[in-house]
Design a protein around this motif. Structure first.
Motif, PDB file in Angstrom:
ATOM      1  N   ASP A   1     -16.205  11.899   5.432  1.00 46.02           N
ATOM      2  CA  ASP A   1     -16.612  10.557   5.967  1.00 46.02           C
ATOM      3  C   ASP A   1     -15.714   9.514   5.496  1.00 46.02           C
ATOM      4  O   ASP A   1     -15.301   9.675   4.410  1.00 46.02           O
ATOM      5  N   LEU A   2     -15.178   8.617   6.331  1.00 41.81           N
ATOM      6  CA  LEU A   2     -14.361   7.589   6.062  1.00 41.81           C
ATOM      7  C   LEU A   2     -14.750   6.362   6.539  1.00 41.81           C
ATOM      8  O   LEU A   2     -15.386   6.281   7.638  1.00 41.81           O
ATOM      9  N   SER A   3     -14.628   5.171   5.793  1.00 42.46           N
ATOM     10  CA  SER A   3     -15.006   3.758   6.371  1.00 42.46           C
ATOM     11  C   SER A   3     -13.731   3.573   7.289  1.00 42.46           C
ATOM     12  O   SER A   3     -12.532   4.362   7.309  1.00 42.46           O
ATOM     13  N   PRO A   4     -13.698   2.716   8.110  1.00 44.85           N
ATOM     14  CA  PRO A   4     -12.556   2.424   9.293  1.00 44.85           C
ATOM     15  C   PRO A   4     -11.328   2.155   8.440  1.00 44.85           C
ATOM     16  O   PRO A   4     -11.330   1.373   7.295  1.00 44.85           O
ATOM     17  N   ILE A   5     -10.042   2.604   8.578  1.00 47.48           N
ATOM     18  CA  ILE A   5      -8.855   2.175   8.075  1.00 47.48           C
ATOM     19  C   ILE A   5      -7.990   1.732   8.715  1.00 47.48           C
ATOM     20  O   ILE A   5      -7.961   2.107  10.099  1.00 47.48           O
ATOM     21  N   ASP A   6      -7.124   0.791   8.485  1.00 42.48           N
ATOM     22  CA  ASP A   6      -6.117  -0.001   9.206  1.00 42.48           C
ATOM     23  C   ASP A   6      -4.945   0.071   8.301  1.00 42.48           C
ATOM     24  O   ASP A   6      -4.991  -0.439   7.006  1.00 42.48           O
ATOM     25  N   PHE A   7      -3.884   0.480   8.938  1.00 49.87           N
ATOM     26  CA  PHE A   7      -2.408   0.250   8.017  1.00 49.87           C
ATOM     27  C   PHE A   7      -1.732  -0.540   8.788  1.00 49.87           C
ATOM     28  O   PHE A   7      -1.529  -0.478   9.928  1.00 49.87           O
ATOM     29  N   VAL A   8      -0.989  -1.831   8.156  1.00 49.91           N
ATOM     30  CA  VAL A   8      -0.363  -2.758   8.913  1.00 49.91           C
ATOM     31  C   VAL A   8       0.970  -2.781   8.235  1.00 49.91           C
ATOM     32  O   VAL A   8       1.077  -2.876   6.821  1.00 49.91           O
ATOM     33  N   LEU A   9       2.062  -2.625   9.137  1.00 49.44           N
ATOM     34  CA  LEU A   9       3.472  -3.137   8.584  1.00 49.44           C
ATOM     35  C   LEU A   9       3.733  -4.630   8.701  1.00 49.44           C
ATOM     36  O   LEU A   9       3.798  -5.014   9.959  1.00 49.44           O
TER      37      LEU A   9
ATOM     38  N   VAL B   1      -1.638  -2.990   3.696  1.00 51.67           N
ATOM     39  CA  VAL B   1      -0.437  -3.873   4.067  1.00 51.67           C
ATOM     40  C   VAL B   1       0.938  -3.337   3.462  1.00 51.67           C
ATOM     41  O   VAL B   1       0.847  -3.397   2.129  1.00 51.67           O
ATOM     42  N   GLU B   2       1.672  -3.010   4.117  1.00 46.66           N
ATOM     43  CA  GLU B   2       3.245  -2.405   3.673  1.00 46.66           C
ATOM     44  C   GLU B   2       4.175  -2.990   4.278  1.00 46.66           C
ATOM     45  O   GLU B   2       4.255  -3.126   5.566  1.00 46.66           O
ATOM     46  N   ILE B   3       5.529  -3.385   3.629  1.00 48.69           N
ATOM     47  CA  ILE B   3       6.483  -4.044   4.091  1.00 48.69           C
ATOM     48  C   ILE B   3       7.577  -2.893   4.452  1.00 48.69           C
ATOM     49  O   ILE B   3       8.579  -3.101   5.348  1.00 48.69           O
ATOM     50  N   VAL B   4       7.582  -1.982   3.926  1.00 53.04           N
ATOM     51  CA  VAL B   4       8.812  -0.867   4.048  1.00 53.04           C
ATOM     52  C   VAL B   4       8.153   0.145   5.210  1.00 53.04           C
ATOM     53  O   VAL B   4       7.042   0.959   4.995  1.00 53.04           O
ATOM     54  N   PRO B   5       9.050   0.333   6.202  1.00 55.66           N
ATOM     55  CA  PRO B   5       8.769   0.922   7.505  1.00 55.66           C
ATOM     56  C   PRO B   5       8.491   2.423   7.126  1.00 55.66           C
ATOM     57  O   PRO B   5       7.402   3.052   7.537  1.00 55.66           O
ATOM     58  N   ALA B   6       9.618   3.044   6.362  1.00 57.07           N
ATOM     59  CA  ALA B   6       9.153   4.591   5.810  1.00 57.07           C
ATOM     60  C   ALA B   6       7.812   4.808   5.286  1.00 57.07           C
ATOM     61  O   ALA B   6       7.246   5.915   5.449  1.00 57.07           O
ATOM     62  N   LEU B   7       7.348   3.926   4.481  1.00 57.57           N
ATOM     63  CA  LEU B   7       6.157   4.190   3.623  1.00 57.57           C
ATOM     64  C   LEU B   7       5.010   3.904   4.633  1.00 57.57           C
ATOM     65  O   LEU B   7       3.934   4.362   4.450  1.00 57.57           O
ATOM     66  N   HIS B   8       5.101   3.027   5.524  1.00 54.06           N
ATOM     67  CA  HIS B   8       4.018   2.667   6.526  1.00 54.06           C
ATOM     68  C   HIS B   8       3.890   3.730   7.382  1.00 54.06           C
ATOM     69  O   HIS B   8       3.001   4.247   7.565  1.00 54.06           O
ATOM     70  N   ARG B   9       5.084   4.544   7.799  1.00 55.21           N
ATOM     71  CA  ARG B   9       4.899   5.563   8.483  1.00 55.21           C
ATOM     72  C   ARG B   9       4.320   6.788   7.623  1.00 55.21           C
ATOM     73  O   ARG B   9       3.420   7.659   8.165  1.00 55.21           O
ATOM     74  N   ALA B  10       4.471   6.919   6.472  1.00 59.47           N
ATOM     75  CA  ALA B  10       4.098   7.931   5.733  1.00 59.47           C
ATOM     76  C   ALA B  10       2.334   7.622   5.582  1.00 59.47           C
ATOM     77  O   ALA B  10       1.381   8.591   5.637  1.00 59.47           O
ATOM     78  N   ALA B  11       2.053   6.498   5.584  1.00 60.31           N
ATOM     79  CA  ALA B  11       0.665   5.932   5.433  1.00 60.31           C
ATOM     80  C   ALA B  11      -0.207   6.420   6.483  1.00 60.31           C
ATOM     81  O   ALA B  11      -1.096   7.014   6.710  1.00 60.31           O
TER      82      ALA B  11
ATOM     83  N   SER C   1       0.672  -1.170  -0.104  1.00 60.13           N
ATOM     84  CA  SER C   1       0.073  -0.017   0.145  1.00 60.13           C
ATOM     85  C   SER C   1       0.703   1.313  -0.049  1.00 60.13           C
ATOM     86  O   SER C   1       0.176   2.442  -0.017  1.00 60.13           O
ATOM     87  N   GLY C   2       1.961   1.335   0.260  1.00 61.41           N
ATOM     88  CA  GLY C   2       2.832   2.444  -0.032  1.00 61.41           C
ATOM     89  C   GLY C   2       2.617   3.470   0.927  1.00 61.41           C
ATOM     90  O   GLY C   2       2.363   3.308   2.245  1.00 61.41           O
ATOM     91  N   ASN C   3       2.397   4.585   0.553  1.00 61.60           N
ATOM     92  CA  ASN C   3       2.004   5.749   1.274  1.00 61.60           C
ATOM     93  C   ASN C   3       0.557   5.846   1.809  1.00 61.60           C
ATOM     94  O   ASN C   3       0.051   6.792   2.293  1.00 61.60           O
ATOM     95  N   GLY C   4      -0.308   4.864   1.320  1.00 62.33           N
ATOM     96  CA  GLY C   4      -1.603   4.577   1.574  1.00 62.33           C
ATOM     97  C   GLY C   4      -2.566   5.583   0.731  1.00 62.33           C
ATOM     98  O   GLY C   4      -3.749   5.557   1.133  1.00 62.33           O
ATOM     99  N   ARG C   5      -2.268   5.969  -0.469  1.00 60.78           N
ATOM    100  CA  ARG C   5      -3.033   6.777  -1.220  1.00 60.78           C
ATOM    101  C   ARG C   5      -4.291   5.755  -1.486  1.00 60.78           C
ATOM    102  O   ARG C   5      -5.666   6.299  -1.380  1.00 60.78           O
ATOM    103  N   LEU C   6      -4.118   4.887  -2.127  1.00 56.53           N
ATOM    104  CA  LEU C   6      -5.307   4.279  -2.510  1.00 56.53           C
ATOM    105  C   LEU C   6      -6.335   3.684  -1.489  1.00 56.53           C
ATOM    106  O   LEU C   6      -7.406   3.665  -1.504  1.00 56.53           O
ATOM    107  N   VAL C   7      -5.777   3.287  -0.369  1.00 59.72           N
ATOM    108  CA  VAL C   7      -6.582   2.987   0.933  1.00 59.72           C
ATOM    109  C   VAL C   7      -7.314   4.155   1.222  1.00 59.72           C
ATOM    110  O   VAL C   7      -8.535   3.857   1.577  1.00 59.72           O
TER     111      VAL C   7
END
Length: 134
Positions: free
Chosen positions: A57-65, A34-44, A11-17
């Motif tokens: 309005d947003l649906s629930p969002i979850d970013f996972v490293l 779901v992102e494996i790169v810590p810097a991109l996860h932090r950006a998300a 998911s990178g920096n989370g734009r699509l999510v």
């Protein structure tokens, strides 16, 4: 569909999510990245914080490293999955390892979109191509 869980693998920096959570706020049960790169996860996570302070309005969002190959549990409830597949190892035009991860981790009927590479039905799972764009 109402109640779907959306997941962007890589998911990178989370734009699509964030876009999915915004565009389908009233129908998605969750938008997950779901992102494996810590810097991109932090950006998300930072983008999620900024979005939470907006009036949208947003649906629930979850970013996972995580490495999705090691955390197939993150796929169990996914109904719609997107993967910009150029970042994953491939055998020619096929995503062998990702195919196994998705095939073993996702429930039957999950809709998966990939870019540039295709999933392979080479195990106890079946991927049906429902369309492609050249």
């Amino acid at each position: 569909r109402n109640g779907d869980v959306f997941c962007d693998v890589g998911s990178g920096n989370g734009r699509l999510v964030l876009a999915a959570a915004s565009c389908y706020a009233s129908t998605l049960a969750q938008a997950r990245g779901v992102e494996i790169v810590p810097a991109l996860h932090r950006a998300a996570l930072e983008a999620k914080s900024r979005a939470a302070t907006s009036s949208a309005d947003l649906s629930p969002i979850d970013f996972v490293l995580a490495d999705v190959h090691e955390r197939r549990d993150l796929l169990l409830d996914v109904d719609v999955c997107f993967c910009y597949s150029t970042a994953f190892s491939a055998s020619g035009p096929y995503l062998s390892q990702l195919s196994m991860t998705f095939g073993l981790g996702m429930h039957e009927g999950t809709r998966v979109m990939t870019v540039d590479k295709m999933l392979l039905s080479d195990g106890p799972w079946q991927f049906d191509e429902i369309g492609s764009i050249e």
